[in-house]
Scaffold this motif. Structure first.
Motif, PDB file in Angstrom:
ATOM      1  N   ASP A 267       0.822  -1.201   0.000  1.00 19.63           N
ATOM      2  CA  ASP A 267       0.000   0.000   0.000  1.00 19.63           C
ATOM      3  C   ASP A 267       0.867   1.267   0.000  1.00 19.63           C
ATOM      4  N   ARG A 268       0.613   2.125  -0.967  1.00 22.51           N
ATOM      5  CA  ARG A 268       1.444   3.309  -1.158  1.00 22.51           C
ATOM      6  C   ARG A 268       1.269   4.322  -0.029  1.00 22.51           C
ATOM      7  N   GLU A 269       0.030   4.591   0.382  1.00 17.94           N
ATOM      8  CA  GLU A 269      -0.209   5.601   1.406  1.00 17.94           C
ATOM      9  C   GLU A 269       0.327   5.162   2.764  1.00 17.94           C
ATOM     10  N   ARG A 272       4.027   5.697   2.770  1.00 16.96           N
ATOM     11  CA  ARG A 272       4.433   7.093   2.881  1.00 16.96           C
ATOM     12  C   ARG A 272       4.228   7.638   4.293  1.00 16.96           C
ATOM     13  N   GLU A 273       3.383   7.008   5.083  1.00 14.41           N
ATOM     14  CA  GLU A 273       3.153   7.447   6.459  1.00 14.41           C
ATOM     15  C   GLU A 273       4.213   6.922   7.417  1.00 14.41           C
ATOM     16  N   GLU A 313       3.941  11.588  -7.028  1.00 18.25           N
ATOM     17  CA  GLU A 313       2.675  10.857  -7.014  1.00 18.25           C
ATOM     18  C   GLU A 313       2.796   9.521  -7.743  1.00 18.25           C
ATOM     19  N   SER A 328      -1.104   4.972  -8.091  1.00 17.85           N
ATOM     20  CA  SER A 328      -1.993   5.731  -7.213  1.00 17.85           C
ATOM     21  C   SER A 328      -2.294   4.993  -5.923  1.00 17.85           C
ATOM     22  N   ARG A 329      -2.284   3.641  -5.952  1.00 16.09           N
ATOM     23  CA  ARG A 329      -2.641   2.870  -4.756  1.00 16.09           C
ATOM     24  C   ARG A 329      -1.516   1.974  -4.247  1.00 16.09           C
TER      25      ARG A 329
END
Length: 444
Positions: A267-269, A272-273, A313, A328-329
């Protein structure tokens, strides 16, 4: 110099150091004939006598790298000393063609390969190889890695135990890490045991020799001892273990999956967290896993890639033989086919071979005729793409670097793609389970 620096290793100290050997059926002592390994040989033989026949059994092995004319004579010396101490001995010659550069690293890798093969050939359920790495070696390794700007992982201490080679069941043990070299030399002198002197240990063309004879004495002169460097390495090893613990928990948030070792996705998000260091460590591990036989990237390159994935992105990058694609995901990682220089492998019945340092390729004895293993490639993938389930196909570029099995000019199987195949085509891709491609990677 500490007061006990030249005191021989006492039996009670040796018993504590060698206790980690007791869980194995057999232990192979790696002995070159130098003072460190001869001290290992003597101390281990005495430890075995104190155990009154309890496991493990011991033997010695000497790798003859065939780099110096004296090497065979030194192996003979070790064989005689081993016999005197009641231990079987084997000489393991490195007969491969020698590289024009990077000889120390190539020799080290060859040494471990030969020792691993020798250990596996022994009739024992659990086997370990023991080396004579000591406290000064720990300090030298720390200084060498510090000079390269290494991070926590690189500066961590050499562990007292690990797998001898990636994926191997043979363990590597280093029981002499607590002792400085001077005490090992004192141990030999107290017993009147001879040793040999390898001149390459003083050759300034080699990095370790320069560190040993120039940098470390300069550090000692300023009050920074080898013991202090080794202590820092040990404490950084503790920090590395803590980071590994944190990394496992970070990874659990990423929905990380491995498509039958064709590609990894997470998972990309969530990525990044995460903290910067954990993002870098995750990338480094995945690149090592999917980069195959390619050279590992520098830490600075991992840092730059992690920063890019954080800032952009969408992006695509290649590093260490792996492709890293951010959408994107998801972020995906797979083997970069253009960097794969794996020659064709001919498999004989019942044989297993390592392929691109990613897979063990195997054929069972009843498999059809001689088969060759080669990268699938783009053109051949297009021919068989229709055999895969629409919507579940892995990224096409990830498939190009998979091992495929061939009978003459006919494609026989691509076992890694079987889970993605429509039901009627799975038997073709698996070749009736007679041909296998087993991932070398341990569970993440």
């Amino acid at each position: 110099m500490p007061r006990d620096a030249q005191v021989p290793v006492a039996p009670i100290e040796a018993d504590a150091a060698f206790e980690q050997l007791a869980k194995f059926d057999h232990v192979v002592l790696a002995v070159s004939g130098g003072p460190d390994s001869m001290a290992l040989l003597v101390l281990a033989a005495e430890w075995r006598q104190r155990r009154n026949g309890a496991l493990p059994s011991l033997s010695a092995a000497t790798v003859d790298h065939r780099l110096r004319p004296e090497a065979s004579r030194e192996a003979g010396f070790v064989a005689r000393e081993s016999l005197r101490l009641g231990l079987p001995h084997a000489t393991l010659p490195w007969t491969d063609e020698k590289p024009l550069s990077g000889i120390p690293d190539a020799a080290r890798q060859a040494r471990y390969r030969l020792l691993e093969a020798h250990a596996r050939s022994l009739a024992a359920s659990t086997v370990a190889v023991v080396t004579a790495h000591h406290l000064d070696d720990q300090a030298e390794t720390f200084a060498m890695r510090l000079a390269r700007g290494a991070g926590v992982t690189g500066l961590s201490a050499m562990p007292a135990e690990r797998a001898l080679l990636e994926g191997s069941t043979v363990r590597l043990l280093r029981p002499l890490l607590p002792f400085p070299k001077s005490r090992l030399i004192a141990t030999l002198e107290a017993r009147g045991v001879p040793c040999v002197d390898d001149p390459t240990n003083k050759d300034s063309r080699y990095e370790r020799a320069r560190i040993r004879h120039a940098l470390l004495p300069a550090l000692v002169a300023t009050g920074i001892s080898a013991a202090a460097l080794a202590t820092s390495a040990r404490r950084l090893g503790d920090a590395e273990a803590a980071l590994h613990y944190a990394e496992e928990r970070f990874t659990a948030t990423l929905a990380l999956s491995f498509g039958n070792e064709v590609f990894a996705a997470f998972d990309r998000e969530a990525f990044r967290e995460g903290p910067t260091l954990l993002r870098q460590r995750l990338l480094a591990r995945l690149i090592a896993r999917y980069g195959g036989a390619s050279e590992r990237p520098e830490l600075s390159e991992i840092e730059d890639l992690a920063a890019r994935l954080q800032a952009e992105e969408k992006s695509t990058a290649t590093l260490g033989g792996a492709m890293v694609s951010s959408g994107s995901r998801f972020i995906r990682v797979w083997r970069e086919a253009g960097r794969l220089a794996q020659p064709d492998l001919l498999l004989v019945p019942g044989e297993s071979r390592t392929w691109d340092r990613r897979f063990i390729v195997r054929r069972v004895p009843e498999a059809i005729g001689p088969v060759r293993v080669r990268p699938l490639g783009q053109e051949n993938y297009l021919v068989i793409a229709g055999r895969l389930i629409p919507g579940r196909r892995p990224p096409a570029r990830a498939v190009h670097a998979l091992p495929s099995f061939w009978k003459d000019d006919d494609l026989v199987a691509v076992p890694s793609l079987a889970p993605f195949a429509v039901a009627s085509e799975a038997p073709f891709l698996e070749a009736g389970c007679e041909l296998k491609a087993l991932a070398l990677s341990a569970a993440y």
